[in-house]
Design a protein around this motif. Structure first.
Motif, PDB file in Angstrom:
ATOM      1  N   ASP A 197       0.799  -1.224   0.000  1.00 43.03           N
ATOM      2  CA  ASP A 197       0.000   0.000   0.000  1.00 43.03           C
ATOM      3  C   ASP A 197       0.832   1.276   0.000  1.00 43.03           C
ATOM      4  N   THR A 198       1.792   1.381   0.909  1.00 42.52           N
ATOM      5  CA  THR A 198       2.471   2.653   1.158  1.00 42.52           C
ATOM      6  C   THR A 198       3.986   2.508   1.092  1.00 42.52           C
ATOM      7  N   ALA A 199       4.660   3.650   1.060  1.00 44.61           N
ATOM      8  CA  ALA A 199       6.122   3.645   1.061  1.00 44.61           C
ATOM      9  C   ALA A 199       6.662   2.936   2.292  1.00 44.61           C
ATOM     10  N   ALA A 200       5.964   3.041   3.422  1.00 46.85           N
ATOM     11  CA  ALA A 200       6.406   2.365   4.643  1.00 46.85           C
ATOM     12  C   ALA A 200       6.403   0.850   4.464  1.00 46.85           C
ATOM     13  N   ASP A 201       5.413   0.340   3.713  1.00 44.60           N
ATOM     14  CA  ASP A 201       5.374  -1.101   3.439  1.00 44.60           C
ATOM     15  C   ASP A 201       6.580  -1.522   2.607  1.00 44.60           C
ATOM     16  N   PHE A 220      -4.303   2.716 -10.565  1.00 46.46           N
ATOM     17  CA  PHE A 220      -5.659   2.298 -10.158  1.00 46.46           C
ATOM     18  C   PHE A 220      -5.648   1.017  -9.321  1.00 46.46           C
ATOM     19  N   GLY A 221      -4.503   0.737  -8.685  1.00 49.05           N
ATOM     20  CA  GLY A 221      -4.401  -0.447  -7.852  1.00 49.05           C
ATOM     21  C   GLY A 221      -4.315  -0.075  -6.385  1.00 49.05           C
ATOM     22  N   LYS A 222      -3.725  -0.949  -5.600  1.00 47.82           N
ATOM     23  CA  LYS A 222      -3.646  -0.750  -4.155  1.00 47.82           C
ATOM     24  C   LYS A 222      -2.409   0.037  -3.739  1.00 47.82           C
ATOM     25  N   SER A 223      -1.394   0.092  -4.598  1.00 48.10           N
ATOM     26  CA  SER A 223      -0.137   0.741  -4.216  1.00 48.10           C
ATOM     27  C   SER A 223      -0.172   2.237  -4.484  1.00 48.10           C
TER      28      SER A 223
END
Length: 304
Positions: A197-201, A220-223
């Motif tokens: 999802d996020t840069a932290a992930d 258009f995805g989850k990232s």
């Protein structure tokens, strides 16, 4: 006339370039090519590699990305794309098209097609697009068998075998990290964690896995769409933009077709088209003319 009809760089050299790039400390950018002409454009603009997406290949055939394409279709398209570019081509090999023995054959066929590397995923069959809900993953041990079979079939040690895990959205990031470590032990050269999802992930994954990592920046995805420079600073080694060029092309095509349907002419669309001169430049028409002249530039002597 080297590099005119086909790429000047050998498949072996492209694989070596991919392996070196992944260990260079500079992020390797791989836009998706939905046909060979796009691959030529990717090279001209200065990217480090070309990606062939399974979702795009399915869509190009008018099919959803649920594992309906075959090894021969994927390898055939990959070979067409790889043959026209000096860049390494990384291709989506889904789940390996069957059992572990099929994954082994997949690697052999893709090597013969001139591909530089492929990724295999740990989804069950039939697979789903990586950014959709409702996915299921196989047990870690089954994916390890899939990867070991693929690695055992590799003849060129520089052919990159990337392990993709879809577990983050199903079992959580910690479970995906444990899977990735098992895939490293099984011989994977590169790890691709889908739908973070996020840069932290992404940072968490980088801190936990020892080998090169690939990020998927699909729209258009989850990232979150993270710039390549940021991914590089986190420590990622490669990034793919799998569907971007198809989405750009299809949007423009649909807009244009609707305009023609409504007005009966394409005259208002000319400013949004690639001009013939630019297409000819990309195809190197002039070099083909030189080639013809060099081959057939002779005169018939008078009979003695």
């Amino acid at each position: 006339m080297t590099g005119l009809i086909a790429a000047a760089t050998s498949a072996a050299d492209k694989r070596a370039a991919l392996k070196a790039g992944l260990n260079s400390g500079t992020i390797q950018r791989f836009p998706g090519a939905f046909n060979p002409l796009v691959a030529k454009l990717i090279q001209e603009i200065g990217f480090e590699g070309v990606y062939v997406s399974g979702a795009v290949l399915s869509a190009d055939l008018g099919l959803p990305d649920i594992g309906l394409t075959t090894l021969s279709e994927v390898a055939g398209r990959g070979q067409q794309i790889a043959s026209v570019t000096d860049l390494p081509v990384l291709i989506d090999a889904d789940t390996g098209f069957g059992e572990p023995m099929s994954a082994a054959r997949t690697v052999s066929v893709l090597e013969d097609a001139g591909i530089a590397g492929c990724h295999l995923e740990d989804q069950v069959n039939p697979k789903r697009c990586g950014h959709l809900d409702g996915k299921a993953v196989v047990p870690t041990a089954e994916m390890v068998r899939r990867l070991r079979a693929a690695v055992s079939a590799r003849r060129d040690p520089n052919f990159v075998i990337c392990a993709r895990t879809d577990a983050a959205g199903i079992e959580g990031i910690d479970a995906a990290i444990e899977r990735a470590k098992a895939y490293v032990d099984a011989g994977a050269d590169l790890i691709f964690t889908e739908a973070l999802d996020t840069a932290a992930d992404f940072e968490k994954f980088r801190g936990a896995v020892s080998i090169p990592l690939l990020a998927n920046m699909t729209e258009f995805g989850k990232s979150e769409l993270i710039p390549a420079q940021t991914l590089e600073s986190i420590g990622y080694d490669a990034v793919i933009y799998p569907v971007t060029t198809l989405r750009l092309a299809m949007y423009a095509t649909e807009t244009g077709l609707r305009e023609i349907a409504a007005t009966g002419t394409q005259s208002t669309l000319l400013g949004r088209m690639q001009q013939r001169s630019r297409l000819y430049e990309l195809l190197q028409y002039e070099r083909y003319n030189e080639f013809d002249s060099d081959i057939f530039n002779f005169t018939l002597g008078r009979n003695q």
